[in-house]
Design an enzyme around this catalytic site. Structure first.
Site, PDB file in Angstrom:
ATOM      1  N   GLU A 227       0.766  -1.148   0.531  1.00  0.00           N
ATOM      2  CA  GLU A 227      -0.185   0.165   0.267  1.00  0.00           C
ATOM      3  C   GLU A 227       1.058   1.163   0.077  1.00  0.00           C
ATOM      4  O   GLU A 227       0.759   1.863   1.012  1.00  0.00           O
ATOM      5  CB  GLU A 227      -1.163  -0.042   1.222  1.00  0.00           C
ATOM      6  CG  GLU A 227      -2.244  -1.072   1.308  1.00  0.00           C
ATOM      7  CD  GLU A 227      -2.655  -1.087   2.669  1.00  0.00           C
ATOM      8  OE1 GLU A 227      -3.608  -1.026   2.679  1.00  0.00           O
ATOM      9  OE2 GLU A 227      -1.834  -1.363   3.597  1.00  0.00           O
TER      10      GLU A 227
ATOM     11  N   CYS B 198       0.196  33.071  11.721  1.00  0.00           N
ATOM     12  CA  CYS B 198       0.330  33.636  12.616  1.00  0.00           C
ATOM     13  C   CYS B 198       0.652  32.850  14.184  1.00  0.00           C
ATOM     14  O   CYS B 198      -0.166  32.139  14.926  1.00  0.00           O
ATOM     15  CB  CYS B 198      -0.390  34.583  14.012  1.00  0.00           C
ATOM     16  SG  CYS B 198      -1.292  35.314  12.726  1.00  0.00           S
TER      17      CYS B 198
HETATM   18  C1  LIG Z   1      -0.962   5.647   5.701  1.00  0.00           C
HETATM   19  C2  LIG Z   1      -0.691   4.289   5.689  1.00  0.00           C
HETATM   20  C3  LIG Z   1      -0.772   3.653   4.371  1.00  0.00           C
HETATM   21  C4  LIG Z   1       0.190   4.733   3.271  1.00  0.00           C
HETATM   22  O1  LIG Z   1       1.764   4.717   3.737  1.00  0.00           O
HETATM   23  P1  LIG Z   1       2.630   6.013   3.141  1.00  0.00           P
HETATM   24  O2  LIG Z   1       4.187   6.700   4.468  1.00  0.00           O
HETATM   25  O3  LIG Z   1       2.038   6.792   2.328  1.00  0.00           O
HETATM   26  O4  LIG Z   1       3.609   5.090   1.928  1.00  0.00           O
HETATM   27  C5  LIG Z   1      -0.461   2.482   3.463  1.00  0.00           C
HETATM   28  N1  LIG Z   1      -1.577   1.497   4.748  1.00  0.00           N
HETATM   29  C6  LIG Z   1      -1.849   2.191   5.313  1.00  0.00           C
HETATM   30  C7  LIG Z   1      -2.846   0.875   6.163  1.00  0.00           C
HETATM   31  C8  LIG Z   1      -1.495   3.424   5.913  1.00  0.00           C
HETATM   32  O5  LIG Z   1      -2.577   3.346   7.115  1.00  0.00           O
END
Ligand SMILES: *Cc1c(COP(=O)(O)O)cnc(C)c1O
Length: 463
Positions: free
Chosen positions: A320, A391
């Site tokens: 992901e 600010c």
């Molecule tokens: C935030 C997140 C990602 C992506 O993280 P990156 O640092 O942008 O690659 C993938 N999976 C889950 C479950 C996340 O919470």
């Protein structure tokens, strides 16, 4: 550091930070390809250009501050992730990094799937045309309405994050006459950051169900009993801005250990393993991220080896990446408003945006780099801090960077690698209007998220 080695003046030595900017770069006008999107270059007049359009023209047409996103680069990175894993894995782009309908369409065309973690992200994903079965729904406290909407839409998976949610999703799916595919997010006790990881981290965080104490195994037991849900895999996400793969190695080892326990107890081999995101990018020249094909090779080998050792059929892998797809594809363009040299300290350069368009420096102490974009200069480098117009004294965009000593109001400066977690975390602090995102490709610039207006602000204020 000797005096002569430090053109910004010896008095600056007292406050020079450790790290990338301990000395000015050899050429302040140079563009390190590591931190800039693919098509960014300087034209014959020295003006920064992206997708064949120079930033003076872009500033004239779209104003500043603004995010300029290199569409060609975005597609190339998405494709690189897709092809790195081939048919053996699914790549889910983490929408929270930056999401718009144009981005959803590009992802769809490049064969990526999409992670969302709220009703708003789900609505954007569906409206952008992402097929529901390629959407994964995350979050540690999805509302009943959000779950219902996701199940009704037919999302490919919901990632369950608590014991309550297992029952909640199963109940809602049953009510709707569906069997919802789910994963369970576990915490494996690994915490990973840029160059180090902790294999014995406390599972002291809001996300996931701990492997420790058999809690994750108990969650699996309950999930397997409920007929509203179909458990298809285990999910783990260990950190962000990670360069070192060894954290994934320990995480995979522990998740596969759970898969083996599940096989032994229930006679079920779960078909999927999701290793999350968190892959790092270069924010400054000091960062050296891995290429997607190296990451894919490493992750696939780790999971295959662990599964062979546990005599399990290797499950289908998902990853992901969010930041690693969109982060390097955009820069923020600002106009300089004031330049304030502080004797013996540094020069404060105020730009027309700030923490409302980039909260990462204030929130995470993040490092960025910056260049003079509207021209080149051979003036002496001066240690600067680029600050916003809010600010708030913590309103810093770039903590420490060298800029030419002749920098003046009206100059344009550009901060690279702002594609991820900048527009998506933008706020209206001080009622500052959130900047547009402009996609640039092959000599054409197109607004994909327009600039906020005062009417937008006042529309919410019902008086
Ligand atoms: C935030 C997140 C990602 C992506 O993280 P990156 O640092 O942008 O690659 C993938 N999976 C889950 C479950 C996340 O919470």
């Amino acid at each position: 550091m000797s005096r002569s080695a430090h053109p910004a003046g010896p008095r600056h030595a007292d406050v020079l930070p450790e790290g990338h900017y301990s000395a000015p770069p050899a050429d302040l006008n140079a563009l390190d390809p590591k931190v800039w999107a693919e098509t960014v270059t300087r034209d014959a007049d020295g003006v920064l250009t992206v997708g064949g359009i120079d930033v003076k023209r872009l500033a004239e047409e779209f104003g500043t501050p603004a995010y300029f996103l290199d569409e060609r680069d975005f597609r190339a990175r998405a494709r690189a992730w897709r092809t790195a894993f081939g048919g053996d894995a699914d790549v889910f782009y983490a929408g929270k990094a930056f999401l718009s309908r144009a981005v959803v369409r590009w992802l769809d065309e490049e064969g990526l799937n999409l992670d969302v973690c709220s009703g708003g992200e789900l609505a954007t994903a569906l409206s952008g045309g992402m097929p529901a079965e390629r959407i994964a729904f995350h979050g540690n406290n999805k509302s009943v309405a959000e779950i219902r909407r996701a199940v009704e839409a037919g999302v490919g998976r919901i990632v369950l994050d608590s014991f309550q949610e297992i029952v909640r999703v199963a109940h809602i799916a049953r009510e709707l006459g569906r069997r919802q595919r789910v994963q369970i997010r576990v915490t494996v006790g690994v915490e990973a950051h840029t160059h180090e990881f902790i294999a014995t981290a406390h599972e002291d965080q809001k996300f996931g169900i701990p492997l420790a104490g058999g809690q994750a195994a108990e969650a699996v037991r309950r999930a397997l009993q409920l007929d509203g849900i179909e458990l298809i895999g285990i999910h783990s996400h260990i950190g962000s801005q990670i360069f070192d793969m060894s954290g994934f190695e320990v995480a995979a080892h522990r998740v596969v250990g759970l898969l083996r326990e599940i096989r032994d107890e229930h006679g079920v081999e779960l078909p999927e393993i999701d290793l999350g995101g968190g892959l790092g990018i270069a924010y400054t020249s000091g960062d050296d991220p891995r290429e997607p094909h190296e990451i894919a090779k490493a992750l696939t080998e780790i999971v295959t080896r662990e599964c062979e050792a546990a005599r399990l059929t290797t499950p289908r892998i998902s990853v992901e990446p969010g930041r690693a797809v969109v982060g390097p594809t955009a820069f923020t363009l600002y106009e300089v408003g004031t330049v304030k040299p502080l004797e013996g300290l540094r020069t404060y350069v105020s730009v027309d945006g700030g923490m409302s368009d980039n909260i990462r420096t204030a929130l995470y102490d993040a490092e960025y780099s910056v260049v003079l974009a509207s021209r080149v200069s051979d003036a002496e480098p001066v240690l600067c801090r680029v600050v916003g117009k809010h600010c708030e004294s913590g309103d810093i965009v770039v903590k420490d960077a060298f800029l030419p000593g002749d920098l003046a109001p009206g100059d344009l400066v550009a901060v690279p690698a702002t594609g991820a977690y900048c527009r998506s975390m933008a706020s209206n602090y001080n009622h500052v209007l959130r900047p547009p995102v402009v996609a640039v490709r092959d000599g054409e610039a197109r607004v994909i998220v327009r600039r906020e207006t005062e009417e937008d602000l006042l529309r919410l204020d019902v008086g």
